[in-house]
Write a protein that holds these residues in place. Structure first.
Motif, short mmCIF file in Angstrom:
data_model
loop_
_atom_site.label_atom_id
_atom_site.label_comp_id
_atom_site.label_asym_id
_atom_site.label_seq_id
_atom_site.Cartn_x
_atom_site.Cartn_y
_atom_site.Cartn_z
N GLN A 139 37.12 33.13 -25.71
CA GLN A 139 36.70 33.55 -24.39
C GLN A 139 35.85 34.81 -24.53
OE1 GLN A 139 39.83 33.14 -25.38
NE2 GLN A 139 40.92 31.73 -24.04
N VAL A 140 34.76 34.85 -23.76
CA VAL A 140 33.82 35.96 -23.89
C VAL A 140 34.50 37.29 -23.61
CG1 VAL A 140 31.68 36.97 -23.00
CG2 VAL A 140 31.86 34.50 -23.31
N GLY A 141 35.30 37.36 -22.54
CA GLY A 141 35.97 38.60 -22.19
C GLY A 141 36.93 39.07 -23.27
N ASN A 142 37.70 38.15 -23.82
CA ASN A 142 38.65 38.52 -24.88
C ASN A 142 37.94 38.96 -26.15
OD1 ASN A 142 40.72 37.92 -23.17
ND2 ASN A 142 41.76 36.51 -24.56
N VAL A 143 36.86 38.28 -26.50
CA VAL A 143 36.11 38.67 -27.70
C VAL A 143 35.56 40.08 -27.54
CG1 VAL A 143 34.05 38.18 -29.08
CG2 VAL A 143 35.52 36.30 -28.33
N ARG A 144 35.01 40.36 -26.35
CA ARG A 144 34.43 41.69 -26.10
C ARG A 144 35.51 42.77 -26.16
NH1 ARG A 144 32.46 40.69 -21.47
NH2 ARG A 144 30.38 40.07 -22.20
N MET A 145 36.63 42.54 -25.46
CA MET A 145 37.69 43.56 -25.42
C MET A 145 38.37 43.72 -26.77
SD MET A 145 37.63 45.00 -22.56
CE MET A 145 39.13 45.95 -22.84
N SER A 146 38.59 42.62 -27.48
CA SER A 146 39.23 42.71 -28.79
C SER A 146 38.37 43.51 -29.75
CB SER A 146 39.47 41.30 -29.35
OG SER A 146 40.02 41.36 -30.66
N THR A 147 37.07 43.21 -29.74
CA THR A 147 36.15 43.96 -30.62
C THR A 147 36.14 45.44 -30.26
OG1 THR A 147 34.77 41.99 -30.85
CG2 THR A 147 33.78 44.10 -31.44
N LEU A 148 36.12 45.74 -28.95
CA LEU A 148 36.07 47.13 -28.50
C LEU A 148 37.33 47.89 -28.89
CD1 LEU A 148 34.70 49.38 -26.84
CD2 LEU A 148 35.83 48.43 -24.81
N VAL A 149 38.49 47.32 -28.59
CA VAL A 149 39.75 48.03 -28.84
C VAL A 149 40.00 48.19 -30.34
CG1 VAL A 149 42.25 47.94 -28.53
CG2 VAL A 149 40.74 47.30 -26.64
N ILE A 150 39.82 47.12 -31.11
CA ILE A 150 40.06 47.22 -32.55
C ILE A 150 39.05 48.16 -33.19
CG2 ILE A 150 40.06 45.94 -34.72
CD1 ILE A 150 41.14 43.54 -33.25
N GLY A 151 37.80 48.09 -32.77
CA GLY A 151 36.78 48.98 -33.33
C GLY A 151 37.08 50.44 -33.03
N LEU A 152 37.43 50.74 -31.76
CA LEU A 152 37.75 52.12 -31.42
C LEU A 152 39.01 52.59 -32.15
CD1 LEU A 152 37.05 52.24 -27.57
CD2 LEU A 152 35.78 53.39 -29.38
N GLY A 153 39.99 51.70 -32.27
CA GLY A 153 41.21 52.07 -32.98
C GLY A 153 40.96 52.40 -34.44
N LEU A 154 40.16 51.55 -35.09
CA LEU A 154 39.82 51.81 -36.49
C LEU A 154 39.05 53.11 -36.63
CD1 LEU A 154 38.69 48.25 -37.66
CD2 LEU A 154 40.69 49.50 -38.45
N GLY A 155 38.05 53.29 -35.77
CA GLY A 155 37.22 54.49 -35.87
C GLY A 155 38.01 55.76 -35.63
N LEU A 156 38.77 55.80 -34.53
CA LEU A 156 39.54 57.01 -34.21
C LEU A 156 40.66 57.23 -35.21
CD1 LEU A 156 39.74 56.77 -30.30
CD2 LEU A 156 38.36 58.33 -31.68
N GLY A 157 41.22 56.14 -35.73
CA GLY A 157 42.30 56.29 -36.71
C GLY A 157 41.82 56.98 -37.98
N MET A 158 40.68 56.51 -38.50
CA MET A 158 40.13 57.13 -39.70
C MET A 158 39.59 58.53 -39.41
SD MET A 158 40.65 54.88 -42.07
CE MET A 158 42.14 54.48 -41.16
#
Length: 351
Positions: free
Chosen positions: A80-99
Motif C-alpha cells: 500500500q502506498v501509504g504504508n510504504v511511505r510511512m514505513s520508509t519515513l519512520v524507519i529512516g528517521l529512527g535509523l538516522g536519529l539513533g546513529m
C-alpha cells in the motif's frame, strides 16, 4: 622615522655585509597555557553536561525503538502506498536519529567531561618489545580513567543501552522479511500476459493510464507506458514494478531485427522493459541522436536500434522486448508477455 624591533634568539640575524644568517635551531615555544572549561571549575556545569550526554543517548534509544515500531506498525506486504511511505519515513528517521544520538553524545562527552589537558608524546623508535606493549596498556588504562566511565554509571548505562539496541533497527526489518515471498518465478511473467476478463492488453501512458495510439508516438521521443487499467487489479504496485515499459519510434530502416522478431514492432515503434538488467533501476534516459537509452544508476547503456543490446556499463544482457501490434482503431496493444524474465541477470533464466 624607523622603529627598531627586538631580536629573539630564534630571529634571523643580519651580518655587516647584509647577508641573512640562519640560526642553527629554533627554540621550542612549548604548549600554550591550558584554558579550563566551565565544567572543570563549576560542579553544576559538569553535572549539566553529564545530563546532556545522557539525554542524547536516550534520544538514540527512543529513535531505535521507534524504528522497530514503525516496521510492525506499517507493514508493506500489500505494497500500500501509504504504508510504504510511512514505513520508509519512520524507519529512516529512527535509523538516522539513533546513529546521530550515539555519535553526538560521544563527541559531547569527550569535549565536556573527559580530560582535555594537552599532552606531549616524544618521538621514539617504534619497537614492539615488552616495554612498549606495557606502555600501550597503561595508556589505554589512563584513557579509561580519563573518561571517568566507572564513576558515571548513568552515562555508562545509557551508552550501553543505546549501542546494544541500535543494531536492532537494522536486524528486525531484515529478519522480519526473511519469511517473505521468495518465489522468483514470478519474475517470469508480468501483467502483459493477459488482460482481466480476456481480450487485449493495451498500452497506456504512465501514470495517467490513457490508451495510446501509434500515431501519437513521434520520432525521437520516449513514452513511458504500463498495462491499461492495471490499477484496478490486485497487487497493483507489485505488478507495475515488473510491467513498466519504454516506447520509442525510430526510422524503420535503422532497426536491426532478426527474422523471428520482425512483427514485434510497428512502423518503427519498439517497446522494451524499463527495468535495467543490472540491478533493476528504471532505464529512463534517452539519447535522441544516438538512439541509446541509459540507466542513471550505473550508466548501463542499451542500443535501441539493435534489440536493446548492452554497449556500455555493468549490465550483461539486453532489455527484454515487448511484442506490440495495432488494432483497427490505431491503439497499441501487447501481442504477448515478454519472452524472458524482466529485471536483473541474477534471476534463474532457464524456462
Amino acid at each position: 622615522m624607523s622603529i627598531e624591533q627586538p631580536r629573539g634568539s630564534h630571529d634571523l640575524q643580519q651580518s655587516e655585509s647584509g647577508e641573512v644568517e640562519h640560526p642553527e635551531r629554533f627554540e621550542n615555544p612549548g604548549l600554550p597555557p591550558h584554558r579550563p572549561r566551565l565544567g572543570d571549575e563549576d560542579p553544576k556545569a559538569n553535572k549539566r553536561s553529564e545530563h546532556q550526554v545522557v539525554v542524547l543517548f536516550v534520544i538514540s534509544i527512543i529513535a531505535t525503538i521507534a524504528a522497530i515500531w514503525g516496521f510492525f506498525a506499517f507493514p508493506v506486504d500489500g505494497l500500500q502506498v501509504g504504508n510504504v511511505r510511512m514505513s520508509t519515513l519512520v524507519i529512516g528517521l529512527g535509523l538516522g536519529l539513533g546513529m546521530l544520538g550515539i555519535g553526538v553524545g560521544a563527541v559531547h562527552w569527550a569535549k565536556t567531561l573527559m580530560n582535555d589537558h594537552e599532552k606531549v608524546e616524544e618521538r621514539h623508535p617504534q619497537r614492539g618489545d615488552d616495554a612498549t606493549r606495557a606502555e600501550a596498556v597503561d595508556i589505554m588504562r589512563e584513557g579509561v580513567e580519563d573518561s571517568a566511565i566507572a564513576r558515571r554509571p548513568l552515562i555508562k548505562g545509557a551508552l550501553g543501552t543505546a549501542v546494544a539496541i541500535a543494531p536492532l533497527s537494522f536486524l528486525v526489518p531484515l529478519i522480519g522479511n526473511l519469511g517473505g515471498d521468495w518465489d522468483i518465478s514470478k519474475f517470469r511473467h508480468t501483467a502483459w500476459a493477459s488482460a482481466p476478463g480476456g481480450g487485449r492488453r493495451y498500452l497506456a501512458t504512465d501514470p495517467t493510464d490513457r490508451r495510446i495510439k501509434a500515431s501519437e508516438v513521434t520520432r525521437g521521443s520516449m513514452v513511458h507506458v504500463q498495462p491499461w487499467r492495471l490499477e484496478e487489479e490486485e497487487n497493483f504496485l507489485e505488478e507495475k514494478t515488473k510491467a513498466v515499459v519504454i516506447l520509442m519510434r525510430l526510422d524503420p530502416k535503422l532497426l536491426k531485427e532478426p527474422e523471428e522478431k520482425k512483427d514485434w514492432s510497428y512502423d518503427g515503434i519498439v517497446a522494451y522493459s524499463k527495468v535495467c538488467t543490472h540491478v533493476g533501476c528504471p532505464v529512463a534516459l534517452y539519447e535522441q541522436q544516438t538512439h541509446h537509452v541509459l540507466c542513471p544508476c550505473h550508466q548501463s547503456t542499451f542500443d535501441i536500434t539493435d534489440q536493446a543490446k548492452v554497449i556500455f556499463g555493468p549490465a550483461k544482457r539486453p532489455l527484454p522486448q515487448l511484442p506490440i501490434a495495432v488494432d483497427e482503431e490505431g491503439y497499441l496493444y501487447a501481442q504477448s508477455d515478454f519472452h524472458e524474465p524482466v529485471g536483473p541477470s541474477f534471476w534463474e533464466r532457464e524456462r
